[in-house]
Design a protein around this motif. Structure first.
Motif, PDB file in Angstrom:
ATOM      1  N   THR A  18       0.828  -1.211   0.000  1.00 36.43           N
ATOM      2  CA  THR A  18       0.000   0.000   0.000  1.00 36.43           C
ATOM      3  C   THR A  18       0.859   1.256   0.000  1.00 36.43           C
ATOM      4  N   ASP A  19       1.909   1.257   0.808  1.00 44.15           N
ATOM      5  CA  ASP A  19       2.815   2.403   0.900  1.00 44.15           C
ATOM      6  C   ASP A  19       4.211   1.955   0.481  1.00 44.15           C
ATOM      7  N   PRO A  20       4.592   2.161  -0.787  1.00 47.80           N
ATOM      8  CA  PRO A  20       5.896   1.674  -1.260  1.00 47.80           C
ATOM      9  C   PRO A  20       7.078   2.216  -0.468  1.00 47.80           C
ATOM     10  N   VAL A  21       7.017   3.461  -0.019  1.00 46.99           N
ATOM     11  CA  VAL A  21       8.149   4.050   0.703  1.00 46.99           C
ATOM     12  C   VAL A  21       8.395   3.310   2.017  1.00 46.99           C
ATOM     13  N   VAL A  22       7.333   3.028   2.753  1.00 45.29           N
ATOM     14  CA  VAL A  22       7.463   2.280   4.001  1.00 45.29           C
ATOM     15  C   VAL A  22       7.962   0.865   3.735  1.00 45.29           C
ATOM     16  N   GLN A  23       7.434   0.234   2.690  1.00 42.50           N
ATOM     17  CA  GLN A  23       7.825  -1.136   2.384  1.00 42.50           C
ATOM     18  C   GLN A  23       9.284  -1.225   1.934  1.00 42.50           C
ATOM     19  N   ALA A 202      -1.284  -8.042  -7.057  1.00 39.32           N
ATOM     20  CA  ALA A 202      -2.135  -7.072  -7.757  1.00 39.32           C
ATOM     21  C   ALA A 202      -1.623  -5.648  -7.553  1.00 39.32           C
ATOM     22  N   ALA A 203      -1.228  -5.320  -6.314  1.00 42.71           N
ATOM     23  CA  ALA A 203      -0.706  -3.977  -6.032  1.00 42.71           C
ATOM     24  C   ALA A 203       0.590  -3.732  -6.783  1.00 42.71           C
ATOM     25  N   SER A 204       1.432  -4.753  -6.858  1.00 41.78           N
ATOM     26  CA  SER A 204       2.690  -4.612  -7.578  1.00 41.78           C
ATOM     27  C   SER A 204       2.456  -4.275  -9.048  1.00 41.78           C
TER      28      SER A 204
END
Length: 298
Positions: A18-23, A202-204
């Motif tokens: 959901t949050d790429p920066v956090v991940q 799916a998000a990717s």
């Protein structure tokens, strides 16, 4: 699930993009916890490959190496860099005896398709054009990657074939993401598997494709024609959403006259080879290195 792997499942972060920066931060922390690889038998150098913009690469050159692989890290198209891939790129170089050119391609969603593929292609052209300086045989260059990087490697092989680009000797595809449509049994069924599940996949793809339509260069499973591609090694994990699309792609390659080695690892999940204490992980890593060595031989 393999019992040696199952014990570590609670330690993996929740599958979420959901949050790429956090991940990206969590992904870097996981990579930092991997035991450092032995690089004493190789030279390791960072370069900037000409491109628009320039592409950072890290070159791992074992002593006496002749062949090379343009290697693309995993991370769902949105995570990963040269540092997070260091433990795996170095182990691949050490185990195979091949030069590993690890690519720091641009990440989505800030840089959606085709940015990562353009970066990978620029590195392939650079590697072929600088084979003498890199100390490699220009006829022994492979492409490879894990997860999203495996999908990029498959797309790179398609693009090189279609544009008469540098010859590719071999494809090394580990649990690749190949199909944005998510129509296979494993994609529809694996909604709660460790590290990678249906929603994370799916998000990717949403982040990677952005507003672009999916083409075979984004999702190689969409390619109608697989003839003339390099020989391939595909590895799949039993509890991985990508499993069935990878097996289907291997079968299509075979039916198109492409030599294929397919290894389905029982009891594993997507990315579980990072758990180095497990016997099956050790075998997976050794098999990838051996497949690359065999693919570049002759």
């Amino acid at each position: 699930m393999d019992p040696e792997l199952e014990a570590f499942v609670p330690l993996f972060p929740r599958a979420d993009l959901t949050d790429p920066v956090v991940q990206r931060k969590h992904f870097a922390e996981l990579a930092a916890a991997v035991p450092a690889p032995d690089t004493s038998g190789m030279d390791v150098e960072d370069h900037l490959v000409p491109g628009d913009p320039a592409v950072p690469v890290r070159v791992y050159r074992p002593h006496g190496a002749q062949g090379a692989v343009v290697w693309l890290h995993g991370g769902g198209f949105v995570m990963g860099d040269l540092d997070t891939e260091h433990p795996w790129a170095a182990r691949l170089a050490g185990g195979s005896g091949a030069v590993v050119i690890s690519v720091g391609y641009r990440l989505a969603p800030e840089h959606p398709f085709p940015a990562a593929l353009d970066d990978a292609y620029a590195v392939l052209v650079w590697a072929a054009g600088n084979a003498g300086r890199l100390g490699i045989d220009p006829e022994r260059i492979a492409v490879g990657g894990h997860s999203a990087g495996g999908g990029l490697a498959a797309a790179l092989a398609l693009r090189a074939r279609d544009t008469q680009g540098p010859p590719i000797r071999f494809q090394l595809l580990n649990q690749p993401g190949l199909d944005d449509r998510q129509e296979t049994w494993s994609q529809r069924t694996f909604t709660d598997t460790p590290w990678m599940n249906r929603e994370k996949v799916a998000a990717s793809w949403r982040h990677y494709l952005g507003a672009a339509a999916a083409t075979p260069y984004a999702a190689p499973a969409r390619a109608a024609d697989l003839t003339g591609l390099p020989p391939a090694y595909l590895a799949t994990a039993e509890l991985c959403p990508n499993r069935d699309e990878d097996i289907a792609y291997a079968l299509r390659l075979l039916r198109s006259g492409v030599q294929v080695e397919l290894h389905q690892w029982p009891g594993t999940f997507h990315g579980s080879q990072a758990i180095l204490s497990a016997d099956v992980s050790q075998r997976q890593i050794a098999e990838l290195a051996g497949a690359l060595s065999r693919g570049l031989a002759g």
